[in-house]
Design a protein around this motif. Structure first.
Motif, mmCIF file in Angstrom:
data_model
loop_
_atom_site.group_PDB
_atom_site.id
_atom_site.type_symbol
_atom_site.label_atom_id
_atom_site.label_comp_id
_atom_site.label_asym_id
_atom_site.label_seq_id
_atom_site.Cartn_x
_atom_site.Cartn_y
_atom_site.Cartn_z
ATOM 1 N N ILE A 106 45.854 45.321 48.770
ATOM 2 C CA ILE A 106 46.170 44.872 47.405
ATOM 3 C C ILE A 106 45.097 43.908 46.911
ATOM 4 O O ILE A 106 44.701 43.943 45.740
ATOM 5 C CB ILE A 106 47.568 44.219 47.362
ATOM 6 C CG1 ILE A 106 48.637 45.247 47.773
ATOM 7 C CG2 ILE A 106 47.877 43.659 45.982
ATOM 8 C CD1 ILE A 106 50.022 44.672 47.872
ATOM 9 N N CYS A 107 44.620 43.041 47.812
ATOM 10 C CA CYS A 107 43.559 42.093 47.434
ATOM 11 C C CYS A 107 42.294 42.821 46.992
ATOM 12 O O CYS A 107 41.591 42.363 46.081
ATOM 13 C CB CYS A 107 43.243 41.166 48.601
ATOM 14 S SG CYS A 107 44.596 40.071 49.068
ATOM 15 N N MET A 108 41.995 43.953 47.624
ATOM 16 C CA MET A 108 40.804 44.709 47.255
ATOM 17 C C MET A 108 40.912 45.297 45.848
ATOM 18 O O MET A 108 39.901 45.626 45.219
ATOM 19 C CB MET A 108 40.565 45.856 48.257
ATOM 20 C CG MET A 108 40.226 45.401 49.667
ATOM 21 S SD MET A 108 38.675 44.464 49.765
ATOM 22 C CE MET A 108 39.300 42.831 50.154
ATOM 23 N N LEU A 109 42.142 45.433 45.348
ATOM 24 C CA LEU A 109 42.355 46.017 44.023
ATOM 25 C C LEU A 109 42.393 44.968 42.913
ATOM 26 O O LEU A 109 42.491 45.324 41.735
ATOM 27 C CB LEU A 109 43.667 46.815 44.005
ATOM 28 C CG LEU A 109 43.740 48.023 44.948
ATOM 29 C CD1 LEU A 109 45.140 48.623 44.908
ATOM 30 C CD2 LEU A 109 42.706 49.073 44.564
ATOM 31 N N ILE A 110 42.321 43.686 43.268
ATOM 32 C CA ILE A 110 42.419 42.625 42.263
ATOM 33 C C ILE A 110 41.323 42.709 41.196
ATOM 34 O O ILE A 110 41.600 42.476 40.012
ATOM 35 C CB ILE A 110 42.416 41.248 42.959
ATOM 36 C CG1 ILE A 110 43.769 41.006 43.630
ATOM 37 C CG2 ILE A 110 42.102 40.116 41.980
ATOM 38 C CD1 ILE A 110 43.892 39.700 44.363
ATOM 39 N N PRO A 111 40.046 43.064 41.518
ATOM 40 C CA PRO A 111 39.032 43.163 40.460
ATOM 41 C C PRO A 111 39.354 44.186 39.379
ATOM 42 O O PRO A 111 38.745 44.147 38.296
ATOM 43 C CB PRO A 111 37.762 43.557 41.228
ATOM 44 C CG PRO A 111 37.971 43.023 42.602
ATOM 45 C CD PRO A 111 39.439 43.198 42.860
ATOM 46 N N ILE A 112 40.283 45.097 39.641
ATOM 47 C CA ILE A 112 40.653 46.075 38.612
ATOM 48 C C ILE A 112 41.332 45.377 37.431
ATOM 49 O O ILE A 112 41.214 45.824 36.285
ATOM 50 C CB ILE A 112 41.566 47.166 39.211
ATOM 51 C CG1 ILE A 112 40.779 47.967 40.263
ATOM 52 C CG2 ILE A 112 42.096 48.109 38.134
ATOM 53 C CD1 ILE A 112 41.591 49.041 40.952
ATOM 54 N N PHE A 113 42.031 44.264 37.704
ATOM 55 C CA PHE A 113 42.711 43.545 36.621
ATOM 56 C C PHE A 113 41.737 43.016 35.567
ATOM 57 O O PHE A 113 41.928 43.253 34.363
ATOM 58 C CB PHE A 113 43.561 42.412 37.195
ATOM 59 C CG PHE A 113 44.153 41.519 36.150
ATOM 60 C CD1 PHE A 113 45.126 41.986 35.285
ATOM 61 C CD2 PHE A 113 43.726 40.214 36.021
ATOM 62 C CE1 PHE A 113 45.675 41.170 34.309
ATOM 63 C CE2 PHE A 113 44.257 39.380 35.054
ATOM 64 C CZ PHE A 113 45.234 39.856 34.185
ATOM 65 N N PRO A 114 40.642 42.289 35.933
ATOM 66 C CA PRO A 114 39.690 41.880 34.895
ATOM 67 C C PRO A 114 39.002 43.054 34.206
ATOM 68 O O PRO A 114 38.597 42.937 33.049
ATOM 69 C CB PRO A 114 38.673 41.012 35.656
ATOM 70 C CG PRO A 114 38.876 41.290 37.088
ATOM 71 C CD PRO A 114 40.304 41.690 37.240
ATOM 72 N N SER B 61 33.230 39.685 45.856
ATOM 73 C CA SER B 61 33.506 38.309 46.294
ATOM 74 C C SER B 61 34.915 37.895 45.890
ATOM 75 O O SER B 61 35.608 37.197 46.642
ATOM 76 C CB SER B 61 32.477 37.347 45.678
ATOM 77 O OG SER B 61 31.172 37.693 46.067
ATOM 78 N N LEU B 62 35.347 38.340 44.708
ATOM 79 C CA LEU B 62 36.709 38.048 44.256
ATOM 80 C C LEU B 62 37.743 38.663 45.197
ATOM 81 O O LEU B 62 38.745 38.020 45.554
ATOM 82 C CB LEU B 62 36.904 38.584 42.833
ATOM 83 C CG LEU B 62 38.241 38.333 42.157
ATOM 84 C CD1 LEU B 62 38.490 36.842 41.980
ATOM 85 C CD2 LEU B 62 38.290 39.039 40.803
ATOM 86 N N SER B 63 37.501 39.902 45.629
ATOM 87 C CA SER B 63 38.407 40.555 46.585
ATOM 88 C C SER B 63 38.407 39.828 47.924
ATOM 89 O O SER B 63 39.467 39.610 48.535
ATOM 90 C CB SER B 63 37.979 42.010 46.795
ATOM 91 O OG SER B 63 38.049 42.734 45.601
ATOM 92 N N LEU B 64 37.229 39.440 48.377
ATOM 93 C CA LEU B 64 37.106 38.790 49.682
ATOM 94 C C LEU B 64 37.811 37.433 49.691
ATOM 95 O O LEU B 64 38.565 37.118 50.626
ATOM 96 C CB LEU B 64 35.624 38.623 50.024
ATOM 97 C CG LEU B 64 35.287 38.173 51.448
ATOM 98 C CD1 LEU B 64 35.767 39.202 52.457
ATOM 99 C CD2 LEU B 64 33.784 37.962 51.594
ATOM 100 N N ILE B 65 37.577 36.610 48.660
ATOM 101 C CA ILE B 65 38.224 35.299 48.588
ATOM 102 C C ILE B 65 39.726 35.446 48.427
ATOM 103 O O ILE B 65 40.509 34.645 48.963
ATOM 104 C CB ILE B 65 37.625 34.471 47.427
ATOM 105 C CG1 ILE B 65 36.121 34.267 47.639
ATOM 106 C CG2 ILE B 65 38.313 33.115 47.316
ATOM 107 C CD1 ILE B 65 35.765 33.553 48.917
ATOM 108 N N SER B 66 40.173 36.483 47.716
ATOM 109 C CA SER B 66 41.610 36.741 47.588
ATOM 110 C C SER B 66 42.237 37.041 48.944
ATOM 111 O O SER B 66 43.340 36.585 49.253
ATOM 112 C CB SER B 66 41.851 37.910 46.632
ATOM 113 O OG SER B 66 41.323 37.646 45.359
ATOM 114 N N SER B 67 41.512 37.803 49.779
ATOM 115 C CA SER B 67 42.008 38.110 51.126
ATOM 116 C C SER B 67 42.107 36.846 51.977
ATOM 117 O O SER B 67 43.078 36.656 52.714
ATOM 118 C CB SER B 67 41.076 39.124 51.802
ATOM 119 O OG SER B 67 40.986 40.310 51.050
#
Length: 387
Positions: free
Chosen positions: A367-375, A271-277
């Motif tokens: 890049i948005c799909m990779l955002i959950p890697i940060f947390p 969901s975090l990736s999707l909302i980021s997109s």
């Protein structure tokens, strides 16, 4: 910078006045937290039509026990009640007052006069803007995104309210409950009587701590229709199934738990990736600036919430599967285990796979799909301090 300043000012005002409703007292705050936790488990029994005064006294006794376990006295409760009454008597400045103030500011006579004097020019500009099909498409796109964002917040709000349906009267019944608690604080305890039929009605100021709650009309209807052993049979089947599962292999149970530990947190990660997109899509879209800012602010709040939820869930599962190492001084520390490595590898591989799929749409979405890697990285190398 203006938006950031406004957000920080609102946060500062909220943080500064956070404990004002507790009269800036840690004891009052502690009482409120214990009451809220107690009410969640007692609200159903407290508000049943068939609940008797003796059963209410038993519930209040359980609240008294929880309060006394942390050293809270009868005088502390009385002080808290006086604080609640004085707080309700005074007019408090809240969110609705901000909205009313803004509405009042923008509807003053001077602003209405300016709009009325320039209405022809405003109408001309609106017609000119809507005469271009591209602008109309952008406006409709922005409107649908805004409605979708509002719908997401509405769904979250409805789910939260459904989950707390039993506690909707928590605040309105607080004074009643605490006044009743003060009244029965010095009652004598009876640990023998378990049924309401055995109570001696002539005796007063006694709380029956082992009293069993009677059944409501709905419970009686279900029991007469389905029998009284419905839950017992369910528990028997559940215990049998659990026992059989454990007999097959402990490793299988651990494997199922591990899969659950990976899947559930990453619902919020996806969901975090999707909302980021969606955030990036709105950012690069040609929509009116004011509407874009409103949508981006709403999405930013949602992103922060999803980030916090995903971080906490992943951190919890990551700490669970760490191995415990005994040091030379007999102290224990947790270190990364092989299961942790597998956990991180599978999750990172999943988001890299999503990034590869999103790359075909647009490189920025990958890049948005990779955002959950940060947390995930943050959870591995940082733990929030306890306060």
């Amino acid at each position: 910078m203006l938006i950031i300043s406004v957000i920080f000012t609102i946060y500062y005002a909220f943080a500064k006045n956070r404990f004002r409703k507790y009269d800036n007292s840690p004891v009052n705050k502690r009482i409120d937290l214990i009451y809220s936790r107690w009410y969640k488990t007692s609200a159903y029994l407290l508000n049943r039509k068939s609940t008797t005064i003796y059963e209410i006294d038993k519930l209040l006794y359980s609240l008294k026990t929880e309060l006394m376990n942390v050293g809270i006295s009868k005088e502390d409760i009385e002080s808290y009640i006086n604080m609640l009454r004085s707080y309700k008597a005074n007019i408090q400045f809240g969110f609705k007052d901000v909205i009313i103030g803004m509405f009042t500011f923008f509807t003053t006579e001077s602003y209405i006069k300016i709009i009325s004097q320039n209405w022809n020019n405003i109408e001309k500009q609106i017609n000119c803007y809507l005469s271009k099909p591209k602008n109309v498409d952008n406006l409709l796109t922005a409107l649908f995104i805004l409605l979708g964002t509002i719908a997401m917040f509405a769904i979250i709000w409805v789910i939260s309210k459904i989950a707390t349906l039993d506690t909707m009267h928590k605040k309105s019944q607080r004074l009643f409950t605490l006044n009743g608690l003060i009244k029965m604080w010095d009652y004598e305890e009876d640990q023998i009587v378990e049924k309401i039929e055995d109570i001696d009605k002539s005796k007063e100021k006694i709380v029956y701590v082992n009293l069993k709650f009677g059944k409501s009309k709905s419970d009686e209807l279900i029991d007469k229709s389905l029998g009284e052993n419905t839950y017992n049979y369910f528990n028997m089947i559940y215990d049998w199934f659990t026992q059989k599962l454990n007999n097959i292999s402990v490793k299988i149970v651990q494997f199922i738990q591990f899969i659950i530990a990976i899947l559930l947190p990453n619902i919020f990660g996806f969901s975090l990736s999707l909302i980021s997109s969606i955030f990036i899509y709105v950012w690069i879209s040609e929509i009116p600036s004011v509407l874009k800012v409103i949508i981006l602010i709403c999405l930013s709040i949602l992103l922060i919430l999803l980030f916090m939820i995903y971080f906490s869930l992943f951190k919890s599962t990551y700490e669970k599967y760490k191995k415990i190492v005994i040091n030379s001084d007999n102290t224990s520390t947790k270190k990364c285990s092989g299961i942790n490595c597998i956990q991180v590898f599978l999750i990172v591989l999943f988001y890299i796979y999503l990034a590869c799929l999103a790359f075909n749409i647009h490189p920025i979405y990958s890049i948005c799909m990779l955002i959950p890697i940060f947390p995930i990285v943050l959870a591995i190398f940082w733990s929030p301090s306890r306060t």
